[in-house]
Design an enzyme around this catalytic site. Sequence first.
Site, mmCIF file in Angstrom:
data_model
loop_
_atom_site.group_PDB
_atom_site.id
_atom_site.type_symbol
_atom_site.label_atom_id
_atom_site.label_comp_id
_atom_site.label_asym_id
_atom_site.label_seq_id
_atom_site.Cartn_x
_atom_site.Cartn_y
_atom_site.Cartn_z
ATOM 1 N N GLU A 126 0.870 -1.173 0.000
ATOM 2 C CA GLU A 126 0.000 0.000 0.000
ATOM 3 C C GLU A 126 0.905 1.219 0.000
ATOM 4 O O GLU A 126 1.434 1.609 1.042
ATOM 5 C CB GLU A 126 -0.933 -0.022 1.224
ATOM 6 C CG GLU A 126 -1.867 -1.219 1.268
ATOM 7 C CD GLU A 126 -2.811 -1.286 0.080
ATOM 8 O OE1 GLU A 126 -2.943 -0.269 -0.645
ATOM 9 O OE2 GLU A 126 -3.416 -2.339 -0.132
ATOM 10 N N CYS A 176 -1.931 9.100 2.626
ATOM 11 C CA CYS A 176 -1.506 8.527 1.339
ATOM 12 C C CYS A 176 -2.494 8.821 0.226
ATOM 13 O O CYS A 176 -2.120 8.801 -0.947
ATOM 14 C CB CYS A 176 -1.292 7.026 1.477
ATOM 15 S SG CYS A 176 -2.741 6.093 2.020
#
Length: 469
Positions: free
Chosen positions: A218, A252
């Site tokens: 991720e 993110c």
Amino acid sequence: MQQNQQQIDALEPLLAAQRAAFRANPMPSAEQRLAWLKTLRELIHQEKDALIAALHADFSNRAESETMLAEIMASLNGIHYARKNLKKWMKPSKRSVDMSFQPAKAKVIYQPLGVIGVISPWNYPLFLAFGPLIGALSAGNRVMIKMSEATPVTSQLVKDILAKAFPEDLVAVVLGEAEVGQAFSRLPFDHLLFTGATSIGKHVMRAAAENLVPVTLELGGKSPAIISADVPMADAAERIAFGKTMNAGQTCVAPDYVLVPEGRVEEFVDTYRQVVQRFYPTLANNPDYTAVINERQLNRLKGYISDAESKGAQVIRLFDKDQDRRMAQCLLLNTTDEMKVMQDEIFGPLLPVVPYRGIEQAFSYVNDRPRPLALYYFGYDKAEQERVLVETHSGGVCINDTMLHVAQDDMPFGGVGPSGMGHYHGHEGFLTFSKAKAVLIKQRFNGARLIYPPYGKPLQKLIQKLFLR
């Protein structure tokens, strides 16, 4: 240094203990897994205030409401969803058997992989540790979590409270500096999930490859927001500002830059400024305005500004000055690809504004660059919305919003290409941490004898009749 070496020396015995515990109970029952999830839920409720305080200490100021929304509530929602659906997920999936291979039955069973390694980052250290933990426990695994050294108070607290609730051969937390993380990534886990920077993800994947450990990465990248030609600017600016100011942009999936029709740039700048200053009437001593995590990250962000200004960018500061590590939101105009702020994931309260002519140019700008973790489009024309979905690639998309797709437990979360690989959250998390094992079952009668050697004309006729249809 000595403490780090002690942590490294303890890794292999810890993995061995978890492997032994898994072998003793390789298929935990639904009731056992539900009990684990219940324990985790109760633990988060009990330690909520301590966790909020720990994050506040690590950040120097972490907005309490942001911790509640993005860490505590998100984790509890994930547990609730998993507990609600776990028994359904665990059921074997019936599959068909072609008539040529009868009599037989086929099914897919979902078997725990074993020991899962999780490397959690500093920006959301609770949710990005608990989220994978929920998926791994739901699938019946043992879990080792490497917490970030950048959040020492929170990391130590997570280690302490999980140790109170779970035996170390079920859930274990590892602390330590970067070299401990490097050793952790080299362990022969049954699956390794890493959340963090793309540059570090390459090292993690390389280390895991030595043991052929499957990885879920991720990562992040530069997630664009596209403002259409006719969307009300107040709608777009408000929702982009929410995504960019949450956790001071240290997310993110935060909007990394915004593509604006060239005739609407000034309108966007004015509207965005008004929205941010409405969200945060003052920067000084504002408990709602989260600080940059540490001086190293603050200096990195200041370096982006200096580099951009030296190469001709116009920097618009939305507050007069920073306060300690509370860094003022900034818009950057006239940026170019030579600037670091347009090359690296920003991960902070800086937002470049890139003008475009025509939606095709906006799509080309996005598609000419590495595929991002998220993409945000603002516009109410449904045909253009569909074009965004079809003509661009990203890990996930929000239409007329930012970030909230990550909070949907019934949808997978993951990147594509440079922004990551694999998925988790909800059912996808259960599947990621399970082996979908194909099972063919036959009993006493063996119809397959018809295709055993010695081969002859009867077999050729059978092949013609049954297989060459």
